[in-house]
Design an enzyme around this catalytic site. Structure first.
Site, PDB file in Angstrom:
ATOM      1  CB  SER A 119      -0.422   0.243   0.898  1.00  0.00           C
ATOM      2  OG  SER A 119      -1.939  -0.429   1.246  1.00  0.00           O
ATOM      3  CG  HIS A 140      -1.747  -0.154  -3.870  1.00  0.00           C
ATOM      4  ND1 HIS A 140      -1.811   1.076  -3.860  1.00  0.00           N
ATOM      5  CD2 HIS A 140      -2.369  -0.819  -2.872  1.00  0.00           C
ATOM      6  CE1 HIS A 140      -3.317   1.295  -2.768  1.00  0.00           C
ATOM      7  NE2 HIS A 140      -3.423   0.185  -2.151  1.00  0.00           N
ATOM      8  CD  GLU A 152      -2.304   4.151  -6.608  1.00  0.00           C
ATOM      9  OE1 GLU A 152      -2.228   5.000  -6.181  1.00  0.00           O
ATOM     10  OE2 GLU A 152      -1.456   3.685  -5.092  1.00  0.00           O
ATOM     11  CG  ASN A 190      -3.161   3.596   1.225  1.00  0.00           C
ATOM     12  OD1 ASN A 190      -4.039   4.466   1.207  1.00  0.00           O
ATOM     13  ND2 ASN A 190      -2.611   2.955   0.319  1.00  0.00           N
TER      14      ASN A 190
END
Ligand code: NAD
Length: 283
Positions: A119, A140, A152, A190
């Site tokens: 992450s 991701h 991602e 994130n």
């Protein structure tokens, strides 16, 4: 490159979701974790989710049976000797990930791509634990994997174009929408999401409002489908803490300091939905 066989390392929330979508899309999948019990827990979760898809008529019984057939349990990384890609989804901790990548680099065939579902951790640093940094990439997925569209894709410093293209194509075959981002702590998702969650935890910690009130404000006021404290419980509070620590260390900026209440919950083993208790309790 034609991808046929996948190994997913880590059979937790994310690994089992990734194995689910890969098997449903026709890939042969080894699902690896540290013990038979952990792998079986992951496979049971996949079966439950596939049953739900059958009940909703999004999948036939035969398609479900075929998906389950494509899944092989693994507790030995040596099972990676004939795979085309690994998608690592083990605990969000650099030492754990480096050790897995070093071992996989020795076992997996030369053509194999080594992807991480991290992450927040730098792909370039994970890649440096291997002798094939050009074949290491971030992939991701979002939680819950069978539902969420975004993947991602993060290039490390050395990632080759054809590796990027192969992974992008694979994400599309899984029914996902790949988006390219650069290798910075927390990537895009994130870096934006986690400071908001951390700030929500601070508002609880400082007594600004109750947990329910904080979640309602963000749902009703900002149109978020889920409040930040509920979302933190779904992500896993240990994962939230690792990500905040990665942002804090990676940017050296105190605006990313993890809330002491988050640390306290993680120390107590209140990791969210996966352990039955986080900010809320789960039956
Ligand atoms: P989890 O705690 O549910 O699962 C992690 C699994 O990894 C556990 O089953 C653990 O036994 C296993 N594991 C640990 N060390 C291992 C090893 N050496 N070999 C094999 N398995 C090992 O965590 P999760 O939520 O599934 O997160 C996994 C990864 O996915 C993390 O990198 C996390 O940052 C990332 N991620 C999480 C979310 C989320 O919302 N939870 C979203 C996107 C990405």
């Amino acid at each position: 490159m034609d991808i046929k066989t996948v190994m997913v390392v880590g059979a937790g929330q994310m690994g089992s979701g990734i194995a689910h979508v890969c098997a449903a899309a026709g890939y042969n999948v080894f699902l690896n974790d540290l013990s038979v019990a952990l792998v079986e827990k992951g496979l049971d979760g996949i079966e439950r989710n596939l049953n739900r898809q059958v009940a909703k008529e999004r999948m036939t019984e035969l398609e479900k049976a075929n998906s389950m057939e494509r899944l092989s349990p693994s507790i030995d990384l040596n099972d990676a000797e004939n795979i085309d890609i690994v998608i690592e989804a083990a605990t969000e901790n650099m030492e754990i990930k480096k050790s897995i990548f070093t071992k996989l680099d020795e076992i997996a065939p030369q053509h194999a791509i080594l992807a991480s579902n991290t992450s927040s951790l730098p792909i370039t640093e994970i890649a440096a634990a291997t002798t094939r940094p050009e074949k290491v990439i971030g992939m991701h997925f979002m939680n819950p994997v069978p539902v969420m569209k975004l993947v991602e894709i993060i290039r490390g410093l050395a990632t080759e174009d054809h590796v990027y293209e192969t992974v992008e194509k694979m994400a599309k075959t899984l029914g996902k929408v790949p988006i390219e981002v650069n290798d910075f702590p927390g990537f895009v998702s994130n870096r934006v999401l986690m400071p908001m969650i951390n700030e929500a935890i601070y508002t609880l910690y400082e007594g600004v409002a109750t947990k329910e009130a904080i979640d309602e404000v963000m749902k009703l006021g900002m149109n978020h489908p889920m409040g930040p404290l509920t979302l933190a419980d779904f992500i896993g509070l240990d994962t939230c803490l690792y990500i905040m620590e990665t942002l804090h260390k990676g940017f050296g900026d105190d605006k990313y300091r993890p809330c002491p209440l988050l640390r306290k919950y993680v120390k107590a083993g209140w990791l969210g939905k996966k352990t039955g208790r986080g900010f809320y309790e789960y039956g």
